[in-house]
Write a protein that holds these residues in place. Sequence first.
Motif, PDB file in Angstrom:
ATOM      1  N   LYS A 290       0.845  -1.208   0.000  1.00 56.55           N
ATOM      2  CA  LYS A 290       0.000   0.000   0.000  1.00 56.55           C
ATOM      3  C   LYS A 290       0.877   1.253   0.000  1.00 56.55           C
ATOM      4  O   LYS A 290       0.589   2.235  -0.690  1.00 56.55           O
ATOM      5  CB  LYS A 290      -0.919  -0.025   1.226  1.00 56.55           C
ATOM      6  N   THR A 291       1.963   1.209   0.785  1.00 60.25           N
ATOM      7  CA  THR A 291       2.893   2.347   0.849  1.00 60.25           C
ATOM      8  C   THR A 291       3.572   2.562  -0.497  1.00 60.25           C
ATOM      9  O   THR A 291       3.706   3.687  -0.982  1.00 60.25           O
ATOM     10  CB  THR A 291       3.948   2.098   1.940  1.00 60.25           C
ATOM     11  N   LEU A 292       4.004   1.464  -1.123  1.00 63.32           N
ATOM     12  CA  LEU A 292       4.670   1.531  -2.427  1.00 63.32           C
ATOM     13  C   LEU A 292       3.678   1.842  -3.548  1.00 63.32           C
ATOM     14  O   LEU A 292       4.059   2.334  -4.607  1.00 63.32           O
ATOM     15  CB  LEU A 292       5.335   0.189  -2.751  1.00 63.32           C
ATOM     16  N   GLN A 293       2.397   1.520  -3.292  1.00 65.56           N
ATOM     17  CA  GLN A 293       1.336   1.550  -4.317  1.00 65.56           C
ATOM     18  C   GLN A 293       1.708   0.648  -5.497  1.00 65.56           C
ATOM     19  O   GLN A 293       1.616   1.023  -6.662  1.00 65.56           O
ATOM     20  CB  GLN A 293       1.028   2.981  -4.767  1.00 65.56           C
ATOM     21  N   LEU A 294       2.157  -0.558  -5.140  1.00 65.08           N
ATOM     22  CA  LEU A 294       2.467  -1.591  -6.137  1.00 65.08           C
ATOM     23  C   LEU A 294       1.662  -2.842  -5.792  1.00 65.08           C
ATOM     24  O   LEU A 294       1.252  -3.031  -4.647  1.00 65.08           O
ATOM     25  CB  LEU A 294       3.969  -1.920  -6.126  1.00 65.08           C
ATOM     26  N   ASP A 295       1.447  -3.698  -6.790  1.00 67.12           N
ATOM     27  CA  ASP A 295       0.640  -4.908  -6.588  1.00 67.12           C
ATOM     28  C   ASP A 295       1.434  -6.049  -5.961  1.00 67.12           C
ATOM     29  O   ASP A 295       0.856  -6.967  -5.385  1.00 67.12           O
ATOM     30  CB  ASP A 295       0.067  -5.401  -7.929  1.00 67.12           C
ATOM     31  N   TYR A 296       2.737  -6.021  -6.143  1.00 67.06           N
ATOM     32  CA  TYR A 296       3.580  -7.093  -5.599  1.00 67.06           C
ATOM     33  C   TYR A 296       4.983  -6.563  -5.399  1.00 67.06           C
ATOM     34  O   TYR A 296       5.352  -5.535  -5.984  1.00 67.06           O
ATOM     35  CB  TYR A 296       3.612  -8.313  -6.543  1.00 67.06           C
ATOM     36  N   VAL A 297       5.769  -7.247  -4.555  1.00 68.03           N
ATOM     37  CA  VAL A 297       7.205  -6.985  -4.504  1.00 68.03           C
ATOM     38  C   VAL A 297       7.902  -8.205  -5.095  1.00 68.03           C
ATOM     39  O   VAL A 297       7.344  -9.305  -5.130  1.00 68.03           O
ATOM     40  CB  VAL A 297       7.723  -6.691  -3.074  1.00 68.03           C
TER      41      VAL A 297
END
Length: 346
Positions: free
Chosen positions: A127-134
Amino acid sequence: MNLQVLPVLSVPGSLLHGSSMELTAEQHRIPLNDGNSIPVLGLGTYSSPRTTPKGTCLEAVKLAIDLGYRHFDGAYVYYNEHEVGQAIREKIAEGKVKREDIYYCGKLWNTCHPPELVRPTLEKTLKTLQLDYVDLYIIELPMAFKPGDEIYPRDTNGKFLYHKTDLCATWEALEECKDAGLVKSIGVSNFNRRQLELILNKPGLKYKPATNQVECHPYFTQPKLLEFSKQHNIVTVGYSPIGTCRDETWVNVSSPPLLEDPLLNSISKKYNKTAAQVALRFNAQRGVVVIPKSFNPDRINENFQIFDFSLTDKEMKDIETLNKNVRYVELLMWSDHPEYPFKDEY
């Protein structure tokens, strides 16, 4: 890229330096044991939130992407994942990169080890990165702290509050995050051999650790841990690959600054490079992923220029002899933790 030679890259010690020529600025990924791959050079993003002006990390990551970096190493406790995420998203929006070009490593902090906290913590990072996956999510340290809002929980006397550590249970929760598609690869950091074996020998193990992130540089070459990891097809990621700052509050300054080393400097002159570039090339050539941290534009650029030269077998061996087997990052404030990892030989 000739993938046939890639396994050679994980040979600790000297290697036929011809094989290292396969690494290029455009393509320097090495394979992981789960079918994914990791760029051998990344940008570390640790900085003190108290002394780093807002936006510094954002600009550094954007510049790094422009220069060719695709691998970024971050963590919840660096307090700047929002800036890293924003930089990545801006560069994707510009059309400079696609999401799949970027490799992001996040970390599970010590207060979040209980299995029921693992997925919510990773989801918070996403949520912080606003990405779907790492791309990679790792257990930052094998030592559990008391869960709660405090990053460094202490009692009224200032003593750190620890928590019962169950590395296998934490690992199973990470496996579930991988199955859920929230992370491509899972790994560990600062684990010693015994702690790695705990996971590797776990009944019902679904995924082996893909990586182990540890301190690794010419003054601390980690030969035994590297050999053990190679046997189990675990890639070593080296932090502090060009040494560390000289902050005596948390750094062991008994070893001299790495970049002042006479041998590294004499080799660097031969190639018209810097001692830092030689130190980075040394590890990359051993198949150790390097994540030098810098927010200085010139240094970020300089650290990326390690793919246009190659060290000879003799130079690799000579650099190996610099090993002092002394850590810069000892984490002595937690040495009374039952899972403090640095008491063992490796």
